[in-house]
Design a protein around this motif. Structure first.
Motif, mmCIF file in Angstrom:
data_model
loop_
_atom_site.group_PDB
_atom_site.id
_atom_site.type_symbol
_atom_site.label_atom_id
_atom_site.label_comp_id
_atom_site.label_asym_id
_atom_site.label_seq_id
_atom_site.Cartn_x
_atom_site.Cartn_y
_atom_site.Cartn_z
ATOM 1 N N ALA A 114 25.837 41.896 25.081
ATOM 2 C CA ALA A 114 26.528 40.919 24.243
ATOM 3 C C ALA A 114 26.640 39.587 24.977
ATOM 4 C CB ALA A 114 27.907 41.444 23.870
ATOM 5 N N VAL A 115 27.025 39.678 26.256
ATOM 6 C CA VAL A 115 27.158 38.454 27.044
ATOM 7 C C VAL A 115 25.793 37.787 27.207
ATOM 8 C CG1 VAL A 115 27.685 37.561 29.345
ATOM 9 C CG2 VAL A 115 29.253 39.146 28.251
ATOM 10 N N GLU A 116 24.756 38.608 27.353
ATOM 11 C CA GLU A 116 23.418 38.031 27.484
ATOM 12 C C GLU A 116 23.037 37.252 26.231
ATOM 13 O OE1 GLU A 116 20.237 40.738 28.324
ATOM 14 O OE2 GLU A 116 18.805 39.083 28.426
ATOM 15 N N ALA A 117 23.381 37.816 25.075
ATOM 16 C CA ALA A 117 23.075 37.129 23.821
ATOM 17 C C ALA A 117 23.724 35.747 23.808
ATOM 18 C CB ALA A 117 23.557 37.956 22.632
ATOM 19 N N MET A 118 24.953 35.678 24.319
ATOM 20 C CA MET A 118 25.639 34.388 24.369
ATOM 21 C C MET A 118 24.968 33.465 25.386
ATOM 22 S SD MET A 118 28.363 34.606 22.283
ATOM 23 C CE MET A 118 29.557 33.429 22.878
ATOM 24 N N GLU A 119 24.532 34.060 26.483
ATOM 25 C CA GLU A 119 23.848 33.259 27.515
ATOM 26 C C GLU A 119 22.583 32.627 26.959
ATOM 27 O OE1 GLU A 119 24.224 34.655 31.977
ATOM 28 O OE2 GLU A 119 23.546 36.277 30.715
ATOM 29 N N ARG A 120 21.911 33.405 26.097
ATOM 30 C CA ARG A 120 20.662 32.877 25.538
ATOM 31 C C ARG A 120 20.909 31.779 24.518
ATOM 32 N NH1 ARG A 120 16.147 36.178 26.474
ATOM 33 N NH2 ARG A 120 16.647 37.447 28.279
ATOM 34 N N GLY A 121 22.158 31.636 24.101
ATOM 35 C CA GLY A 121 22.444 30.503 23.214
ATOM 36 C C GLY A 121 23.195 30.817 21.948
ATOM 37 N N ALA A 122 23.625 32.070 21.772
ATOM 38 C CA ALA A 122 24.443 32.355 20.602
ATOM 39 C C ALA A 122 25.771 31.624 20.751
ATOM 40 C CB ALA A 122 24.685 33.849 20.468
ATOM 41 N N ASN A 123 26.370 31.233 19.619
ATOM 42 C CA ASN A 123 27.616 30.474 19.687
ATOM 43 C C ASN A 123 28.844 31.346 19.548
ATOM 44 O OD1 ASN A 123 25.422 28.745 18.201
ATOM 45 N ND2 ASN A 123 26.695 27.382 19.399
ATOM 46 N N GLY A 124 28.676 32.521 18.978
ATOM 47 C CA GLY A 124 29.831 33.377 18.784
ATOM 48 C C GLY A 124 29.403 34.805 18.560
ATOM 49 N N PHE A 125 30.383 35.693 18.651
ATOM 50 C CA PHE A 125 30.092 37.118 18.524
ATOM 51 C C PHE A 125 31.114 37.758 17.606
ATOM 52 C CE2 PHE A 125 29.598 41.496 19.519
ATOM 53 C CZ PHE A 125 28.310 41.637 20.023
ATOM 54 N N LEU A 126 30.640 38.476 16.628
ATOM 55 C CA LEU A 126 31.540 39.187 15.722
ATOM 56 C C LEU A 126 31.181 40.666 15.803
ATOM 57 C CD1 LEU A 126 33.731 38.858 13.561
ATOM 58 C CD2 LEU A 126 31.936 38.604 11.864
ATOM 59 N N ASP A 127 32.211 41.474 16.030
ATOM 60 C CA ASP A 127 32.017 42.910 16.191
ATOM 61 C C ASP A 127 31.832 43.584 14.844
ATOM 62 O OD1 ASP A 127 31.772 44.256 18.471
ATOM 63 O OD2 ASP A 127 33.913 44.465 18.885
ATOM 64 N N LYS A 128 30.897 44.496 14.774
ATOM 65 C CA LYS A 128 30.792 45.352 13.599
ATOM 66 C C LYS A 128 31.655 46.579 13.840
ATOM 67 C CE LYS A 128 26.048 44.618 12.072
ATOM 68 N NZ LYS A 128 24.708 45.206 12.150
ATOM 69 N N PRO A 129 32.365 47.121 12.907
ATOM 70 C CA PRO A 129 32.500 46.606 11.546
ATOM 71 C C PRO A 129 33.467 45.430 11.487
ATOM 72 C CG PRO A 129 33.795 48.588 11.810
ATOM 73 C CD PRO A 129 33.125 48.346 13.118
ATOM 74 N N PHE A 130 33.250 44.554 10.491
ATOM 75 C CA PHE A 130 34.106 43.377 10.395
ATOM 76 C C PHE A 130 34.717 43.318 9.003
ATOM 77 C CE2 PHE A 130 29.731 42.456 9.395
ATOM 78 C CZ PHE A 130 29.803 41.838 8.156
ATOM 79 N N THR A 131 35.825 42.614 8.896
ATOM 80 C CA THR A 131 36.439 42.427 7.588
ATOM 81 C C THR A 131 35.932 41.109 7.008
ATOM 82 O OG1 THR A 131 38.287 41.195 8.455
ATOM 83 C CG2 THR A 131 38.536 43.581 8.379
ATOM 84 N N ASP A 132 36.085 40.934 5.701
ATOM 85 C CA ASP A 132 35.688 39.681 5.055
ATOM 86 C C ASP A 132 36.370 38.513 5.731
ATOM 87 O OD1 ASP A 132 34.372 41.318 3.419
ATOM 88 O OD2 ASP A 132 35.346 40.681 1.551
ATOM 89 N N ARG A 133 37.640 38.715 6.021
ATOM 90 C CA ARG A 133 38.437 37.653 6.614
ATOM 91 C C ARG A 133 37.855 37.239 7.965
ATOM 92 N NH1 ARG A 133 44.098 36.418 6.266
ATOM 93 N NH2 ARG A 133 44.636 35.188 8.099
ATOM 94 N N GLN A 134 37.514 38.235 8.780
ATOM 95 C CA GLN A 134 36.954 37.927 10.102
ATOM 96 C C GLN A 134 35.656 37.140 9.971
ATOM 97 O OE1 GLN A 134 36.866 41.955 11.497
ATOM 98 N NE2 GLN A 134 38.553 41.645 12.923
ATOM 99 N N LEU A 135 34.823 37.566 9.026
ATOM 100 C CA LEU A 135 33.542 36.882 8.840
ATOM 101 C C LEU A 135 33.764 35.426 8.449
ATOM 102 C CD1 LEU A 135 30.406 37.050 8.554
ATOM 103 C CD2 LEU A 135 30.811 37.449 6.135
ATOM 104 N N ASN A 136 34.648 35.229 7.488
ATOM 105 C CA ASN A 136 34.880 33.875 6.998
ATOM 106 C C ASN A 136 35.511 32.990 8.055
ATOM 107 O OD1 ASN A 136 34.030 33.558 4.122
ATOM 108 N ND2 ASN A 136 35.119 35.497 4.004
#
Lengths: 130, 702, 148
Positions: free
Chosen positions: A100-122
C-alpha cells in the motif's frame, strides 16, 4: 450530502474506474454522489486503464491494486508518467501495508480500504478533487 | 520557545521610539539654538535702533544749541565737536543697522533715504573750520565765514527740526518691526520648546507603553511556555516532531517516557526509537510512509488506513513492577510553514482498551455466528445423534483429562501424553464434522494443531500444556452450550403439534443411538466428504442392524475414520478414474455380519489402493522406521505400517485427514474390544479392511 | 474465562517463590481440569478474588515438602505455625504477582490458611478449576486456579 458542494460553475471532473471486479466498478459508479462528476470509463486491468486514460484524459482515477495482466502498482507508475496531474485514489483490500505504501510512493494520492461505505468514498473523492 | 512576531514588532517599535526621541531632541536643540542666537542678535540691534531713535532729536537740539551760541556769540567749538560725534555715531550705528537682516526693509529704506537727505545740509556745517567771530575790543560779531556758517547751521537746524520727527518715526518703525520679529522669534522659540517638550513627553509615554507591553508580552510568552510545558507533561498521548532526517525535535510530551522507557528523546532517530519494538520490515514501511508526508502528492487524510504503525503491540511496565501488553497507535500529521512541510507531528496514543474492546466484540460476533451455524446444523441433524456425539465427546474429554492427569516430570513422560491426546482429538473431530458440527470440529482442530506443534519440540514441560488445558476448558464450555441448545431444540420439537414427528423417531433413548442412526450418519458424512474433497462416490451400508449396541460406538469411530481415509486418499479424482478406465463414481461398501461366534466388519473402496513402496517411503520420512528397516519389510509388513501411530501419507494437514492419526485410532479401538484388524489391497483397484470382533458380553449388550 | 497469561502469572508466582526462598526453582507438572472434590494436602494457602473477576486460587502442599523447604530456608522451627506461615507466604506471593500484572481488575483477599481441616472453598459457579502440579525436589504440591 454536504461533500457535493456547489460546483456548477466548474468543468466536470472526469473519473476513470479501474478494478477487475464488475461488482466493485458498478459499486463505485453508483455510490458517487457528485453532480459534476462524470465517469468517463471503466477498466478491468492496468493495460486497459492506460489506454482509456490516453483516450479520455481523466482527472481522477480509482485504482485497484491486485489485477490480472498489469497490476495497480505498475499502472500507477505509468499513469503518473503519462499524466502527472491526474489524481489517483487506490481502492484496495490489501492488508499488506508495504505494498500500500509502495502504491503511494509511486504516486497515488490517497488510499481507501475495501470494503468501503458510500460516505467514505464520497469523502475521499471530495478530499482529492474539491 | 516561539519568539512571536508580536514580540519582535514590539522591539522594533521601542527602538523606533527611542530614535525618534533623539531626533526630535536634536532638532529642538538646533532650531532653538538658532532662534536664541537670532533673538540675542535682535536684542542688540534693537538696542542700537532705539539708540538711533534718539539721534534725530539730539542732532536737532545740538544744531539749535549751535545756532543759539552763534546768536549769543558764545564759544561753539565743543558743541560743534559734539554734533560731529553725534552725526558720526549716527552714521556708524546706522550703517551697522543696515547690515542687519531682520529689519523691515521698507521702513529701513525710508529711514536711509531720510538720513541721507540730511547729508547735504549737515556736510557744510560739519565741514566748517575757522573762527566764526571777529573780535574787536568792544564788540564781537560774526566773521564773514561765521555768517556763512551761521546760515548753514540755521538751514540745517530748520531741516533737522522739520525732519527729526519723520526720521524718528521711521527709525521707530524699524525698531518696531525688529521688535515684532524678535517677538515672533521668541514666540517660535516658545512654541518650539513647548512642542519639543510635548513630543518628548509623548515619545516617552510611547516608549514607556511599549516597554510595558513588551514586559507584558514577555510574561505572556513565559506563561504560554509554561502552559505548553504543563500540557506536554500531562497529556496522555506521546507527541513529538520529526524532521526531514527522521529525528525527534527538542520538545516532546512526557507520556513518551512511559511508552518507550527512556527520558531523553532529543535528536533521537525514529529508527532508534522503534528498533526493538517492530520488525525491520515494518520499520522500513513506516519510514517510507512518513516520507510520503514530506511529498506533495499524498493526502494525509487518505492514507490513514495504510499506516503500518496504526496498531503496534508493545510490552510496557505496568507501574507495579510487572510487564503488560499494550497497543500503541502512531498518527502522523504534516506541520506546514510558508515554505511547505516543516515537520511531521507524531502522536502516539495508547489504544489498548479500544483494541481489546473491538476484539471482544469480534469474538462475541464470531461466537454468535458459530452459535447460529451450530443451530442450523443441529436443526438439520437428529438430536439423538447429537446427544450420542456429546456423550462420546464428553467421554473423550474425560479421557483426555485423565491422560493429562497422569503425573509427568520428564520430557519423555510429557511426550507420551501427546500421542494419546492426538488420537482422542482426531476421533472427536471426525465425529463432529460427520454431524456437521463445525464450531466443535474447528475447536478440536485447533487443539489438535496445538498438540501437533508440541510433538515437534525437543523439550517439553508442564508450561507447554497450560494452553492445552485452557483450550480444553473452552471446548468443554462450548460442548455444554451445545448440549443446552440441543435440549431446548428437543423440547421445541417435542412440543410441536405433529404427533408423527415423535412417533417416527424410532428410539427415544437419550444419550445413545441405534444402527439406523449410524447408517444415516455415515451417509451424511459421505456426502459431506465427497463435496469437500471434490470426489464422486457412493456408500453402501449393509448389516449394521446386527451390530451389538455395546460395539456401536467403536464401530462408528472405525467407520468414520476409514470413510475419511477413503474420501481423502482412496477414491481418485474423476480424471484419474476415467484415465484408469474405472467407473466414474467410486464405490465404498460397508458390510457387518455375524462370523462364527463373533462378528466381522468389512470396509472396502474401489480407489487407488495402497502402494507398499509409497507407504515405506512415508514411514521413513516420518521417522517411524529407518531406511534400513524399510528395505527389510515385505509387502504385508509395509501395509501394516498404516496402523502405526504418527503415520500419514498426506503432506498438508486438512480438517479431514493427513494428521498422522486415523488408522491407529481404528486399530487401537479394535484391539480394545479384543478384536483384530487386517488390510489387503490391489494397487489401482481397491483397499479392503477386515475387522474381526469377538462375541459381545451380555452386560455390554444391555 | 481464565486467560493463559493469568494462569501463567499464578504459576510463575508459585514457582518463583521456591526459586527465591530456597534457591531452587519448582517445575510444573502436567496440568489438568479438576473433576469432583478438590484434593487437599496437609497445608493450604488460599486467596479469594472478587471484583470484575471472581474466583479462588490456592496452593496446597504436604507437610514433608514444607519441612524440606523450611530447612532450605535455614529455618529451624518446623512447628505447625511455621508450616501455616509458609503456605500463607506462597499465597501472598501469588497474590502480589496477580496484583502486579492485573491491577485493578482483581480485588484480592488477604490469604487464608487451612491445615488439616477441610477448607471452605467457594468456587465460582460456571468456572472449572485448573490443577497445576508443582514439583520441587522429590515432592509434589498443587496449585488450583478457578476463575470466571
Amino acid at each position: 450530502m454536504d461533500t457535493a458542494k456547489d460546483t456548477s460553475a466548474r468543468r466536470p471532473v472526469k473519473l476513470l474506474i479501474v478494478d477487475d471486479s464488475n461488482i466493485v466498478r458498478r459499486r463505485i459508479e453508483r455510490s458517487q454522489q457528485f453532480d459534476d462528476l462524470e465517469v468517463v470509463g471503466t477498466a478491468a486491468n492496468g493495460i486497459e486503464a492506460l489506454e482509456l486514460a490516453r483516450k479520455t484524459d481523466p482527472d481522477l482515477v480509482t485504482m485497484d491494486l491486485t489485477m490480472p495482466q498489469m497490476d495497480g502498482i505498475e499502472c500507477i507508475t505509468q499513469l503518473v508518467k503519462l499524466k502527472p496531474e491526474v489524481r489517483i485514489l487506490v481502492i484496495s483490500a490489501l492488508s499488506d501495508k508495504a505494498t500500500a505504501v509502495e502504491a503511494m510512493e509511486r504516486g497515488a494520492n490517497g488510499f481507501l480500504d475495501k470494503p468501503f461505505t458510500d460516505r467514505q468514498l464520497n469523502e475521499a473523492i471530495a478530499e482529492l478533487m474539491y | 520557545m516561539l519568539l512571536s512576531g508580536v514580540d519582535r514588532n514590539r522591539r522594533l517599535l521601542t527602538a523606533a521610539a527611542g530614535f525618534l526621541l533623539a531626533a526630535v531632541m536634536g532638532l529642538v536643540l538646533i532650531i532653538g539654538f538658532r532662534l536664541a542666537t537670532q533673538i540675542r542678535g535682535n536684542v542688540g540691534t534693537l538696542q542700537r535702533a532705539s539708540e538711533l531713535e534718539t539721534y534725530p532729536s539730539v542732532v536737532s537740539q545740538q544744531l539749535t544749541a549751535l545756532r543759539e551760541r552763534l546768536d549769543t556769540l558764545e564759544y561753539t567749538g565743543h558743541v560743534h565737536a559734539e554734533l560731529a560725534a553725534s552725526v558720526h555715531g549716527f552714521d556708524r550705528d546706522f550703517a551697522a543697522l543696515e547690515r542687519e537682516h531682520d529689519l523691515d526693509p521698507s521702513a529701513m529704506h525710508a529711514a536711509t533715504a531720510l538720513w541721507h537727505s540730511y547729508t547735504p545740509v549737515l556736510t557744510p556745517v560739519l565741514a566748517y573750520h575757522g573762527e566764526p567771530y571777529s573780535d574787536t575790543a568792544t564788540n564781537s560779531s560774526l566773521s564773514r565765514s561765521g555768517r556763512v556758517f551761521y546760515a548753514h547751521v540755521r538751514r540745517a537746524e530748520l531741516f533737522a527740526q522739520a525732519n527729526a520727527a519723520a526720521l524718528h518715526r521711521q527709525l521707530a518703525a524699524v525698531s518696531a518691526s525688529l521688535q515684532a520679529r524678535t517677538a515672533a522669534a521668541a514666540s517660535r522659540l516658545r512654541w518650539l520648546l513647548s512642542g519639543g517638550v510635548l513630543a518628548v513627553l509623548l515619545l516617552g509615554l510611547a516608549a514607556a507603553y511599549l516597554q510595558l507591553a513588551r514586559a507584558r508580552g514577555e510574561r505572556a510568552a513565559r506563561e504560554a511556555q509554561e502552559q505548553t510545558r504543563d500540557i506536554l507533561a500531562t497529556v496522555r498521548e506521546g507527541f513529538f516532531l520529526l524532521d526531514a532526517d527522521y529525528r525527534i525535535g527538542a520538545v516532546w510530551s512526557k507520556a513518551l517516557t512511559h511508552m518507550f522507557g527512556r527520558e531523553n528523546f532529543a535528536g533521537l532517530s525514529f529508527e532508534e526509537l522503534l528498533r526493538d519494538r517492530v520488525s525491520p520490515e515494518t520499520l522500513a514501511t513506516a519510514t517510507k510512509f512518513i516520507k510520503l508526508l514530506w511529498g506533495e502528492r499524498a493526502h494525509e487524510n487518505l492514507m490513514k488506513s495504510i499506516n503500518p504503525l496504526g496498531q503496534l503491540e508493545v510490552s510496557m511496565d505496568n507501574g507495579r513492577g510487572g510487564k503488560e501488553t499494550r497497543y500503541l497507535q502512531f498518527d502522523f500529521h504534516r506541520v506546514t510553514g510558508p515554505k511547505g512541510v516543516k515537520h511531521v507531528l507524531c502522536a502516539v496514543g495508547d489504544i489498548t482498551s479500544s483494541v481489546l474492546l473491538s476484539r471482544e466484540l469480534h469474538e462475541a460476533q464470531e461466537n454468535a455466528h458459530s452459535q447460529l451455524d451450530m443451530m442450523v446444523s443441529m436443526l438439520h441433524s437428529d438430536p439423538l445423534q447429537i446427544g450420542t456425539f456429546l456423550d462420546s465427546a464428553a467421554a473423550g474429554l474425560k479421557h483426555i483429562n485423565a491422560i493429562l492427569k497422569e503425573p509427568a516430570r520428564s520430557h519423555g513422560e510429557f511426550s507420551k501424553k501427546l500421542a494419546g491426546l492426538a488420537r482422542e482429538l482426531h476421533a472427536m473431530k471426525g465425529e463432529a464434522s460427520a454431524l456437521n458440527l463445525m464450531s466443535i470440529a474447528q475447536r478440536v482442530h485447533h487443539l489438535e494443531d496445538m498438540v501437533a506443534e508440541l510433538k515437534g519440540r525437543s523439550e517439553l514441560t508442564g508450561n507447554d500444556f497450560l494452553p492445552i488445558v485452557l483450550k480444553l476448558d473452552e471446548l468443554l464450555a462450548h460442548l455444554r452450550g451445545v448440549r443446552e441448545m440441543t435440549l431446548r431444540l428437543t423440547a421445541l420439537r417435542d412440543n410441536s403439534p405433529s404427533p408423527e414427528a415423535t412417533l417416527s423417531t424410532p428410539a427415544l433413548r437419550i444419550g445413545s443411538s441405534g444402527p439406523e442412526e449410524l447408517a444415516a450418519t455415515l451417509q451424511s458424512l459421505a456426502r459431506k466428504l465427497a463435496q469437500d474433497h471434490g470426489k464422486d462416490f457412493s456408500l453402501t451400508v449393509n448389516g449394521l442392524a446386527d451390530c451389538p449396541r455395546s460395539y456401536l460406538p467403536t464401530v462408528k469411530d472405525c467407520l468414520i475414520q476409514m470413510l475419511r481415509n477413503s474420501a481423502v486418499h482412496g477414491i481418485e479424482p474423476d480424471e484419474v478414474r476415467r484415465a484408469g478406465a474405472k467407473s466414474a463414481g467410486g464405490q465404498v461398501r460397508v458390510d457387518f455380519r455375524r462370523a462364527g461366534s463373533g462378528y466381522e466388519l468389512l470396509f472396502e473402496d474401489d480407489g487407488a489402493g495402497l502402494s507398499p513402496e509409497t507407504l515405506k517411503e512415508a514411514a521413513v520420512r516420518k521417522n517411524i522406521i529407518t531406511a534400513e528397516q524399510a528395505a527389510q519389510l515385505d509387502n504385508r509388513a509395509a501395509l501394516a505400517l498404516i496402523f502405526k501411530p504418527g503415520f500419514s501419507t498426506r503432506a498438508e494437514v486438512s480438517m479431514d485427514a493427513g494428521r498422522g492419526t486415523g488408522m491407529d485410532v481404528v486399530a487401537k479401538a479394535v484391539y480394545g474390544l479384543g478384536g483384530k484388524i487386517g488390510v489387503s489391497t490391489n494397487p489401482g483397484r481397491f483397499t479392503r479392511f477386515k475387522i474381526a470382533l469377538p462375541a459381545a458380553s451380555e452386560s455390554a449388550v444391555a | 474465562m481464565l486467560r493463559e497469561e493469568e494462569l501463567k502469572t499464578f504459576v510463575d508466582g508459585t514457582t518463583r517463590y521456591f526459586e527465591v526462598a530456597a534457591q531452587q526453582p519448582a517445575t510444573i507438572g502436567s496440568p489438568y481440569l479438576l473433576e469432583g472434590e478438590p484434593a487437599m494436602h496437609d497445608y493450604t494457602g488460599m486467596i479469594n478474588i472478587t471484583g470484575k473477576r471472581e474466583g479462588v486460587v490456592y496452593f496446597t502442599a504436604p507437610r514433608a515438602m514444607l519441612t524440606v523447604l523450611l530447612m532450605k530456608m535455614q529455618e529451624s522451627d518446623f512447628s505447625h505455625e511455621s508450616m501455616r506461615d509458609l503456605v500463607g507466604e506462597v499465597a501472598n506471593t501469588i497474590s502480589g504477582n496477580a496484583r502486579r500484572d492485573f491491577g485493578h481488575d482483581f480485588v484480592i483477599s488477604v490469604p487464608s490458611v487451612f491445615a488439616g481441616e477441610k477448607p471452605q472453598i467457594s468456587q465460582p459457579a460456571g468456572a472449572r478449576a485448573f490443577v497445576i502440579p508443582i514439583h520441587w525436589r522429590s515432592h509434589s504440591a498443587k496449585l488450583v486456579v478457578s476463575l470466571t
